[in-house]
Motif scaffolding. Structure first.
Motif, PDB file in Angstrom:
ATOM      1  N   MET A  92      46.633  -4.149 -19.362  1.00  0.00           N
ATOM      2  CA  MET A  92      46.884  -3.998 -20.796  1.00  0.00           C
ATOM      3  C   MET A  92      47.924  -5.014 -21.244  1.00  0.00           C
ATOM      4  SD  MET A  92      47.015   0.143 -21.176  1.00  0.00           S
ATOM      5  CE  MET A  92      47.484  -0.018 -22.899  1.00  0.00           C
ATOM      6  N   ALA A  93      47.788  -5.481 -22.489  1.00  0.00           N
ATOM      7  CA  ALA A  93      48.716  -6.479 -23.009  1.00  0.00           C
ATOM      8  C   ALA A  93      50.153  -5.967 -22.992  1.00  0.00           C
ATOM      9  CB  ALA A  93      48.312  -6.886 -24.425  1.00  0.00           C
ATOM     10  N   ALA A  94      50.321  -4.657 -23.157  1.00  0.00           N
ATOM     11  CA  ALA A  94      51.674  -4.102 -23.210  1.00  0.00           C
ATOM     12  C   ALA A  94      52.421  -4.299 -21.899  1.00  0.00           C
ATOM     13  CB  ALA A  94      51.612  -2.621 -23.554  1.00  0.00           C
ATOM     14  N   ARG A 113      53.071 -14.783 -31.635  1.00  0.00           N
ATOM     15  CA  ARG A 113      51.666 -14.429 -31.387  1.00  0.00           C
ATOM     16  C   ARG A 113      51.544 -13.509 -30.180  1.00  0.00           C
ATOM     17  NH1 ARG A 113      47.881 -12.390 -30.983  1.00  0.00           N
ATOM     18  NH2 ARG A 113      45.688 -12.985 -31.287  1.00  0.00           N
ATOM     19  N   PHE A 114      52.302 -13.793 -29.137  1.00  0.00           N
ATOM     20  CA  PHE A 114      52.302 -12.887 -27.983  1.00  0.00           C
ATOM     21  C   PHE A 114      52.814 -11.505 -28.388  1.00  0.00           C
ATOM     22  CE2 PHE A 114      52.415 -16.802 -25.274  1.00  0.00           C
ATOM     23  CZ  PHE A 114      51.360 -16.479 -24.426  1.00  0.00           C
ATOM     24  N   LEU A 115      53.906 -11.475 -29.123  1.00  0.00           N
ATOM     25  CA  LEU A 115      54.483 -10.192 -29.534  1.00  0.00           C
ATOM     26  C   LEU A 115      53.522  -9.388 -30.388  1.00  0.00           C
ATOM     27  CD1 LEU A 115      58.105 -11.390 -30.357  1.00  0.00           C
ATOM     28  CD2 LEU A 115      57.449  -9.829 -28.500  1.00  0.00           C
ATOM     29  N   ALA A 116      52.719 -10.073 -31.182  1.00  0.00           N
ATOM     30  CA  ALA A 116      51.757  -9.381 -32.054  1.00  0.00           C
ATOM     31  C   ALA A 116      50.731  -8.593 -31.248  1.00  0.00           C
ATOM     32  CB  ALA A 116      51.045 -10.382 -32.953  1.00  0.00           C
ATOM     33  N   ASP A 117      50.495  -9.004 -30.006  1.00  0.00           N
ATOM     34  CA  ASP A 117      49.570  -8.274 -29.134  1.00  0.00           C
ATOM     35  C   ASP A 117      50.308  -7.495 -28.046  1.00  0.00           C
ATOM     36  OD1 ASP A 117      47.254  -8.864 -30.439  1.00  0.00           O
ATOM     37  OD2 ASP A 117      46.283  -9.877 -28.761  1.00  0.00           O
ATOM     38  N   ILE A 159      46.997 -21.673 -28.114  1.00  0.00           N
ATOM     39  CA  ILE A 159      47.801 -21.440 -26.914  1.00  0.00           C
ATOM     40  C   ILE A 159      47.580 -20.025 -26.395  1.00  0.00           C
ATOM     41  CG2 ILE A 159      50.165 -21.242 -26.044  1.00  0.00           C
ATOM     42  CD1 ILE A 159      50.855 -23.436 -28.235  1.00  0.00           C
ATOM     43  N   TYR A 160      47.609 -19.069 -27.309  1.00  0.00           N
ATOM     44  CA  TYR A 160      47.426 -17.671 -26.912  1.00  0.00           C
ATOM     45  C   TYR A 160      46.050 -17.450 -26.299  1.00  0.00           C
ATOM     46  CZ  TYR A 160      47.190 -12.596 -27.070  1.00  0.00           C
ATOM     47  OH  TYR A 160      47.060 -11.291 -26.720  1.00  0.00           O
TER      48      TYR A 160
END
Length: 260
Positions: free
Chosen positions: A1-3, A23-27, A221-222
């Motif tokens: 999981m992304a979390a 962008r990483f934090l958004a997921d 990048i993401y």
């Protein structure tokens, strides 16, 4: 999981690096932000307002000991590392005969040696985390020669090849390595150094006829760091509005199309 996932982004206090961290934090990734500018990084860290999911590290990517400490601190804080974005870079634009030895050394140290050091330090942690993805930020200046870019363009061209070398060797550890080559992007740096005449020259050469946005680079990048890019490695993706794809005569052809 992304979390559960963790990314380390260098040069993250502003610009493309900050957009990528967001962008990483958004997921729901956890993100370590590295930058040489400690004051600006502290302001960025505070503005993000996510102390549980982020950490800020002041470091020069050309300092081997500092890089080693950085990766160790990320592993200690978050327990793993899944993505590394080698974004930190500098540009010294001078005529080739005016480039000093110190200019040359510093640009190569940050833009080429930095990604080498960060990847060497990060790869074992990624391996122990089950694999991961590395994205090096090159440039269209590493694909096409231009004036004033002897050191900068050469460093980015070297980084493009280093990307392929890293991809070939780190695949056995479950690590994919790709590069993103930005074209002209509306960063604070570009706004400061690109005159209206330079901006027009860039517009004339790009099919999309505009500068890119930091968020557009962050998306590319993401993607390369995500599982959706699981079969992509050793590639240089130009995110450049078509700059690298075109030759001469584009403004004239556009006019003919409009008038036709």
């Amino acid at each position: 999981m992304a979390a559960d996932k963790v990314a380390l982004v260098t040069g993250a206090a502003r610009g493309i690096g900050l957009a990528t961290a967001k962008r990483f934090l958004a997921d729901d990734w956890r993100v370590a932000l590295l930058d040489i500018d400690g004051d600006n990084l502290a302001r960025t860290f505070a503005a993000l307002g996510k102390p549980d999911a982020t950490m800020a590290i002041t470091c020069d990517v050309a300092d081997p000991a500092g890089v080693a400490r950085t990766v160790a601190s990320v592993a200690e804080r978050f327990g793993r590392l899944d993505a590394l974005v080698n974004n930190a870079g500098i540009a010294i634009f001078k005529p080739i005969l005016d480039v000093t030895y110190e200019d040359w050394q510093r640009v190569l140290a940050v833009n080429l040696t930095g990604p080498f050091l960060c990847t060497q330090a990060a790869a074992p942690v990624m391996r122990d985390s089950g694999g991961g993805s590395i994205v090096n930020i090159t440039s269209i200046s590493g694909l096409r020669a231009s004036t004033l870019r002897a050191a900068y363009g050469t460093s980015k061209a070297g980084l493009a090849h280093l990307t392929k070398q890293q991809a070939a060797e780190l695949a056995a550890l479950g690590i994919r390595v790709n590069a993103v080559a930005p074209g002209p992007v509306d960063t604070a740096m570009a706004k400061a150094v690109h005159t209206p005449e330079i901006r027009k020259d860039y517009h004339d050469h790009m099919p999309l006829n505009r500068y890119g946005l930091e968020a557009e680079l962050a998306e590319a990048i993401y993607f390369l760091c995500s599982d959706r890019a699981s079969y992509i490695t050793g590639q240089v993706l130009c995110v450049d509005g078509g700059f690298d794809s075109t030759g001469i005569g584009l403004p004239t052809l556009r006019a003919e199309m409009r008038n036709g």
